[in-house]
Write a protein that holds these residues in place. Structure first.
Motif, PDB file in Angstrom:
ATOM      1  N   SER A   1       0.811  -1.102   0.125  1.00 23.04           N
ATOM      2  CA  SER A   1      -0.007   0.110  -0.108  1.00 23.04           C
ATOM      3  C   SER A   1       0.915   1.381   0.053  1.00 23.04           C
ATOM      4  O   SER A   1       0.467   2.002  -0.786  1.00 23.04           O
TER       5      SER A   1
ATOM      6  N   ARG B   1      -6.107  -2.945   1.771  1.00 21.98           N
ATOM      7  CA  ARG B   1      -5.170  -1.621   1.727  1.00 21.98           C
ATOM      8  C   ARG B   1      -4.381  -1.405   0.300  1.00 21.98           C
ATOM      9  O   ARG B   1      -4.352  -0.336  -0.025  1.00 21.98           O
TER      10      ARG B   1
ATOM     11  N   SER C   1      -6.837  -0.445  -2.332  1.00 23.74           N
ATOM     12  CA  SER C   1      -7.121   0.987  -2.131  1.00 23.74           C
ATOM     13  C   SER C   1      -5.902   1.946  -2.904  1.00 23.74           C
ATOM     14  O   SER C   1      -6.423   2.702  -3.714  1.00 23.74           O
TER      15      SER C   1
ATOM     16  N   ASN D   1      -6.181   4.241  -6.380  1.00 22.04           N
ATOM     17  CA  ASN D   1      -5.454   5.474  -6.325  1.00 22.04           C
ATOM     18  C   ASN D   1      -4.524   5.644  -7.548  1.00 22.04           C
ATOM     19  O   ASN D   1      -4.626   6.715  -8.023  1.00 22.04           O
TER      20      ASN D   1
ATOM     21  N   LEU E   1     -14.393  -2.912  -1.403  1.00 23.42           N
ATOM     22  CA  LEU E   1     -13.232  -2.779  -0.340  1.00 23.42           C
ATOM     23  C   LEU E   1     -13.838  -3.331   0.804  1.00 23.42           C
ATOM     24  O   LEU E   1     -14.611  -2.614   1.675  1.00 23.42           O
TER      25      LEU E   1
ATOM     26  N   ARG F   1     -13.943  -3.459   4.849  1.00 15.33           N
ATOM     27  CA  ARG F   1     -13.119  -2.571   6.057  1.00 15.33           C
ATOM     28  C   ARG F   1     -13.733  -3.419   7.284  1.00 15.33           C
ATOM     29  O   ARG F   1     -15.008  -3.379   7.381  1.00 15.33           O
TER      30      ARG F   1
ATOM     31  N   LEU G   1     -14.711   1.146  -4.553  1.00  9.07           N
ATOM     32  CA  LEU G   1     -13.959   1.918  -5.352  1.00  9.07           C
ATOM     33  C   LEU G   1     -14.112   1.945  -6.726  1.00  9.07           C
ATOM     34  O   LEU G   1     -14.330   0.972  -7.420  1.00  9.07           O
TER      35      LEU G   1
END
Length: 235
Positions: A126, A166, A169, A173, A201, A203, A211
């Motif tokens: 990540s 993670r 994510s 990005n 995602l 959590r 996402l």
């Protein structure tokens, strides 16, 4: 300001509301709950101080560790130093918002990020992808090897759905950061985002987050943000 003065100031700036927010995102005691904006006056006073940053990071106090990243001197840190910081970065707000952000201002940023991406460890992966997000969103396009960034897009396309949360994510990005901030690969990044599609995602203790890199890219494009670069990486 010395170590004791900084710790006292951080404690005075903490609020229960912010502390609760950080705890809900994975932070653990000890911490004071200091909003990042509240640290700016101390940052202006101290500027860069690597020895003090090392003292603060070693406390294990989330707010002190965060502020360590704010005043660290990235080019005074070796790859081993960044690895050492990563070893105690126990959740994503440290790995991605402190260690990766600090690394992104170092001359060895890509070298270290590459090893983290290939590490197989969730938070290192990540942080590696987050480092590239910071780099691409701040530095000029000419500073990057287009073929290398293209290969990284291919890695995301092939592995994001099997990656841990993670890493997913940060990889997501990365795709939209390339599409918006790295003009030479805008079209490819947009294509990759469409091939990836939406990602659910997971959590812990919360509802899954969805996402959608394509939606993010399109939102930024409607604002005329193609080629956007941030002036600063660290707060």
């Amino acid at each position: 300001m010395n170590f004791a003065q900084v710790m006292n100031e951080l404690e005075s700036l903490g609020t229960e509301r912010t502390k609760k927010l950080y705890l809900g995102n994975g932070a653990r005691e000890p911490l004071f709950g200091v909003a990042t904006g509240a640290m700016k006056p101390m940052k202006k006073l101290i500027k860069r101080n690597q020895p003090l940053a090392e003292e603060l990071y070693a406390t294990g106090n989330y707010d002190a560790m965060y502020f360590a990243g704010v005043i660290a001197d990235p080019d005074a840190m070796t790859a081993e130093d960044f690895d050492r910081w990563m070893e105690t970065a126990y959740f994503y707000m440290l790995s991605d918002y402190v260690v990766a952000v600090t690394l992104s201002e170092a001359s060895i940023a890509q070298e270290v990020a590459d090893t983290w991406i290939e590490s197989g460890e969730e938070l290192k992966r990540s942080a590696g992808w987050s480092t590239y997000c910071c780099l691409l969103g701040n530095r000029k396009d000419e500073e990057f090897d287009v073929e290398k960034i293209s290969r990284l897009l291919d890695v995301v396309k092939m592995t994001i759905h099997s990656a841990p949360p993670r890493a997913q994510s940060s990889m997501n990005n990365f795709v939209y950061t390339v599409a918006i901030s790295f003009v030479p690969l805008h079209e490819k990044a947009l294509e990759v985002s469409r091939e990836i599609g939406q990602i659910e995602l997971e959590r812990p203790g919360k509802k899954p987050a969805v996402l959608d890199a394509t939606a993010t890219i399109e939102k930024w494009m409607t604002r005329g943000k193609l080629g956007f670069k941030r002036r600063y990486v660290r707060c």
